[in-house]
Design an enzyme around this catalytic site. Structure first.
Site, PDB file in Angstrom:
ATOM      1  N   HIS A   1      52.404 -46.457 -12.936  1.00 22.28           N
ATOM      2  CA  HIS A   1      52.281 -46.552 -11.481  1.00 22.28           C
ATOM      3  C   HIS A   1      53.489 -47.318 -10.929  1.00 22.28           C
ATOM      4  CE1 HIS A   1      49.808 -46.646  -7.760  1.00 22.28           C
ATOM      5  NE2 HIS A   1      50.303 -47.858  -7.561  1.00 22.28           N
TER       6      HIS A   1
ATOM      7  N   MET B   1      54.659 -46.899  -0.376  1.00 21.38           N
ATOM      8  CA  MET B   1      54.215 -47.709   0.762  1.00 21.38           C
ATOM      9  C   MET B   1      55.412 -47.843   1.686  1.00 21.38           C
ATOM     10  SD  MET B   1      52.016 -50.344  -1.543  1.00 21.38           S
ATOM     11  CE  MET B   1      52.854 -49.736  -3.009  1.00 21.38           C
TER      12      MET B   1
ATOM     13  N   MET C   1      42.919 -47.869  -1.562  1.00 21.40           N
ATOM     14  CA  MET C   1      43.376 -49.241  -1.806  1.00 21.40           C
ATOM     15  C   MET C   1      42.163 -50.165  -1.867  1.00 21.40           C
ATOM     16  SD  MET C   1      46.723 -49.126  -2.025  1.00 21.40           S
ATOM     17  CE  MET C   1      46.788 -50.888  -2.343  1.00 21.40           C
TER      18      MET C   1
HETATM   19  C1  DX5 Z   1      49.677 -53.241  -4.111  1.00 18.60           C
HETATM   20  C2  DX5 Z   1      50.079 -52.188  -5.103  1.00 18.60           C
HETATM   21  C3  DX5 Z   1      49.298 -52.210  -6.368  1.00 18.60           C
HETATM   22  C4  DX5 Z   1      49.464 -53.491  -7.143  1.00 18.60           C
HETATM   23  C5  DX5 Z   1      48.317 -53.653  -8.072  1.00 18.60           C
HETATM   24  O1  DX5 Z   1      50.275 -52.975  -2.884  1.00 18.60           O
HETATM   25  O2  DX5 Z   1      49.901 -50.895  -4.554  1.00 18.60           O
HETATM   26  O3  DX5 Z   1      49.630 -51.099  -7.173  1.00 18.60           O
HETATM   27  O4  DX5 Z   1      50.649 -53.513  -7.900  1.00 18.60           O
HETATM   28  O5  DX5 Z   1      48.445 -54.888  -8.729  1.00 18.60           O
HETATM   29  P1  DX5 Z   1      47.167 -55.679  -9.241  1.00 18.60           P
HETATM   30  O6  DX5 Z   1      46.495 -54.805 -10.267  1.00 18.60           O
HETATM   31  O7  DX5 Z   1      47.749 -56.914  -9.819  1.00 18.60           O
HETATM   32  O8  DX5 Z   1      46.283 -55.909  -8.063  1.00 18.60           O
HETATM   33 ZN    ZN Z   2      50.075 -49.139  -5.934  1.00 16.38          ZN
END
Ligand code: DX5
Ligand code: ZN
Length: 227
Positions: A29, A64, A133
């Site tokens: 990811h 994003m 999310m």
């Molecule tokens: C947040 C990102 C996530 C983040 C997840 O904006 O989209 O992908 O990296 O990280 P963890 O698992 O640490 O919440």
């Molecule tokens: Zn993400």
């Protein structure tokens, strides 16, 4: 049940080595942030191109960014096998999803915690994945928002009605403590940053998360095996 470790929590000075630590995962990811759509800046096209050349697993790009209509297709061209845009930022999500698929990528649509799914349900036939999310986008290491689980259920039900194979991804605060709730609600792709790269043994953390997701999944049979 698929695990997609977020490299946001990995060592940015050694990305190739970090990808190899999670070669048993289903996806890598990649969080692309532009300091406009979210208040953080990470990486962009040149880095994604480089990662695509060395990654042992396919790239799951989570954009994003503002103006994904313009930029997202370039991530498909850069070699991302899955490209997810935020619907809040897209001008014409239907055309964008079609463009991504025409370039050979899986098309994903992401929703922030405060964004309702119902207004976008009609887009499902154009999509390969819906990303929900479970934190406010922008940073890793935040607390999981359990109040998003009804939306995961809602999307899973809509996907079942729509037919076809559309994946439901959860992203943010997913760990051994929270993955059960996501699996029970109907998610089948699980992003985990700190829970994987913060672990001593990242590959073992991936296996453990996948095992928990499989055990608690509300999906049956082929859905569960193939995603
Ligand atoms: C947040 C990102 C996530 C983040 C997840 O904006 O989209 O992908 O990296 O990280 P963890 O698992 O640490 O919440
Ligand atoms: Zn993400």
């Amino acid at each position: 049940m698929q695990i997609s470790p977020s490299i946001l929590a990995s060592d940015f000075a050694n990305l190739e080595r970090e990808l190899k630590r999670v070669a048993n995962a289903d996806w890598a990811h990649v969080d692309v942030m532009d300091a406009h759509f979210v208040p953080n800046l990470t990486l962009g096209l040149p880095v994604v191109e480089a990662l695509a050349r060395v990654s042992p697993i396919p790239l799951d790009c989570h954009l994003m960014i503002d103006d994904p209509d313009r930029w997202a297709p370039m991530y498909a061209e850069a070699g991302a096998a899955s490209v997810t845009f935020h619907v809040e930022a897209a001008r014409d999500p239907k055309s964008l999803a079609r463009n991504l698929r025409a370039l050979g990528a899986r098309a994903g649509m992401a929703l922030k915690p405060g964004t309702a799914f119902a207004p976008y349900a009609d887009l499902l036939p154009e999509l390969d994945m819906v990303l929900l999310m479970t934190v406010e986008p922008g940073f890793g290491g935040q607390s999981f928002m359990a109040d998003q689980m009804p939306k995961v259920r809602e999307v899973r039900e809509a996907v079942a009605r729509c037919g076809g194979e559309i994946w439901v991804q959860v992203d943010g605060g997913v760990s051994t403590a929270t993955i059960q709730a996501c699996a029970e609600a109907g998610a089948n792709v699980f992003v985990a940053g700190s829970a994987v790269f913060g672990a001593q043994a990242a590959a073992a953390a991936v296996d453990q998360l996948r095992e928990l997701a499989t055990r608690h999944s509300s999906l049956k049979g082929t859905d569960r095996q193939h995603g």
